[in-house]
Design a protein around this motif. Structure first.
Motif, PDB file in Angstrom:
ATOM      1  N   GLN A  22       0.813  -1.227   0.000  1.00  0.00           N
ATOM      2  CA  GLN A  22       0.000   0.000   0.000  1.00  0.00           C
ATOM      3  C   GLN A  22       0.845   1.274   0.000  1.00  0.00           C
ATOM      4  N   GLN A  23       1.660   1.387  -1.016  1.00  0.00           N
ATOM      5  CA  GLN A  23       2.520   2.569  -1.112  1.00  0.00           C
ATOM      6  C   GLN A  23       2.408   3.151  -2.527  1.00  0.00           C
ATOM      7  N   SER A  24       2.388   4.478  -2.579  1.00  0.00           N
ATOM      8  CA  SER A  24       2.310   5.136  -3.881  1.00  0.00           C
ATOM      9  C   SER A  24       3.568   4.859  -4.681  1.00  0.00           C
ATOM     10  N   VAL A  25       3.369   4.621  -5.979  1.00  0.00           N
ATOM     11  CA  VAL A  25       4.511   4.394  -6.860  1.00  0.00           C
ATOM     12  C   VAL A  25       5.399   5.633  -6.894  1.00  0.00           C
ATOM     13  N   LEU A  26       4.768   6.791  -6.781  1.00  0.00           N
ATOM     14  CA  LEU A  26       5.525   8.038  -6.865  1.00  0.00           C
ATOM     15  C   LEU A  26       5.832   8.606  -5.477  1.00  0.00           C
ATOM     16  N   SER A  27       5.925   7.710  -4.479  1.00  0.00           N
ATOM     17  CA  SER A  27       6.105   8.199  -3.106  1.00  0.00           C
ATOM     18  C   SER A  27       7.374   9.038  -2.951  1.00  0.00           C
ATOM     19  N   LYS A  28       8.424   8.672  -3.707  1.00  0.00           N
ATOM     20  CA  LYS A  28       9.675   9.423  -3.588  1.00  0.00           C
ATOM     21  C   LYS A  28       9.474  10.861  -4.105  1.00  0.00           C
TER      22      LYS A  28
ATOM     23  N   TYR B   4       3.099  14.320 -11.839  1.00  0.00           N
ATOM     24  CA  TYR B   4       4.199  14.720 -10.969  1.00  0.00           C
ATOM     25  C   TYR B   4       3.935  16.029 -10.222  1.00  0.00           C
TER      26      TYR B   4
END
Lengths: 220, 130
Positions: A9-15, A131
């Motif tokens: 459950q983490q966003s792909v764009l979390s970084k 983004y």
């Protein structure tokens, strides 16, 4: 047997999102209003920004600009003529700007020295929508030559914007631009969005647009 | 097209999680993709294998669950699942609404890992084949 499941459950764009949050905090702390400008190539972004910067500078505001471009520094040179610092982000073929590029290119700029930071994204109505750059506002530009149904072709981008600006309004009649249809398309994919109409060439509508920016800046 | 860079981010997040959990090899990656995320499913699937090469995800399958957009209408309180993202309208009263409740997701839901038993089974059958 059942496969082992690892919940993420983490966003792909979390970084990118994390960097963008850090940037947004910096912008807010410094009191700079940051505007991410997105559009198709050839919508008149650079000319509108040049005129916008000229007027903001004339009214005593301090402005800086980051401009993304696939390969050239032509836009940066045009924007620099408006009398405010500009830095070029050559993306080297990358079709959009990401938060780490903004962080890198802000470099030694002291954000407290500025009232507005414009980020001219790469001309592209698809990729930049995903983004977050830490901006306060995302402005989408549509020119009268592009067709009134363009928002219907790129809903994620138009939906992600906070304000729409229709450019080249001086030639609307010549290209048989249907104003009502364009407004309806925008409202259909982003209900309630404010729409402004400008001609950077004749100056029509530019003061209203600049006043809108100033109001938003003073509101932050 | 930015799906290759999305695929690289996906692989980075998933392989980091797999390595942290000491998970060994990953069989499947389950992704939730909202229709407003601005990412093309087929292009992402195409780029996935390239991005996964040389990582713990190499050879794994990307399963994408596409999520439609759901909007909430303040006037009548109804949630509508949109059948097109070209018109953000309430299915009950027809009013346009920008109150999005679902559709922007771009997140890894879970990984399916290859268990040791499964790996041994594969090794056994490989031995038998020899």
């Amino acid at each position: 047997m059942q496969p082992r499941i690892l919940q993420i459950q983490q966003s792909v764009l979390s970084k990118n999102d994390e960097l963008a949050r850090g940037l947004r905090d910096r912008f807010t702390a410094a009191g700079v209003t940051t505007i991410n400008v997105v559009s198709s190539p050839g919508s008149g972004k650079t000319l509108l920004l040049t005129k916008t910067i000229e007027r903001l500078v004339a009214r005593g505001y301090r402005v800086a600009t980051l401009v993304g471009d696939l390969a050239t520094d032509n836009d940066a040179r045009r924007l620099a003529e408006a009398g405010a610092p500009v830095r070029q982000i050559v993306t080297g073929g990358n079709c959009h700007l990401e938060a780490h590029m903004i962080e890198e290119y802000l470099g030694d700029w002291d954000l407290k020295d500025y009232d507005f930071l414009f980020i001219e994204n790469v001309g592209n109505l698809v990729c930049p929508s995903s983004y977050d750059l830490g901006e306060d506002f995302r402005i989408v530009i549509l020119s009268v030559t592009e067709g009134e149904d363009k928002p219907l072709k790129y809903p994620p981008m138009f939906n992600s914007a906070d304000l729409a600006v229709i450019t080249k309004i001086d030639i609307a009649e010549a290209v048989e631009f249907n104003r009502d249809a364009a407004h309806a398309s925008i409202q259909s994919v982003r209900p309630g969005m404010t729409i402004l109409e400008v001609s950077a060439k004749t100056g029509e509508g530019v003061d209203v647009w600049v006043d809108t920016l100033i109001k938003r800046h003073e509101g932050t | 097209m930015h799906e290759l860079s999305i695929a690289h981010s996906l692989v980075e997040v998933a392989s980091k999680a797999a390595l942290n959990a000491d998970a060994g090899h990953v069989a499947r990656v389950h992704l939730r993709l909202g229709l407003l995320a601005g990412v093309e499913k087929d292009a992402l699937l195409f780029c996935y294998d390239i991005a996964a090469e040389g990582t713990v995800l190499e050879g794994s399958t990307l399963e994408i669950e596409e999520l439609p957009v759901i909007v909430h209408c303040a006037a009548c309180g109804v949630d509508t699942t949109l059948d097109t993202i070209q018109r953000f309208a309430c299915g009950n009263c027809g009013a346009l609404t920008g109150d999005i409740r679902q559709g922007k997701e771009l997140s890894i839901d879970y990984l399916e890992l290859e268990t040791e038993d499964a790996a041994e089974n594969i090794a056994d059958s490989a031995e038998r084949a020899e």
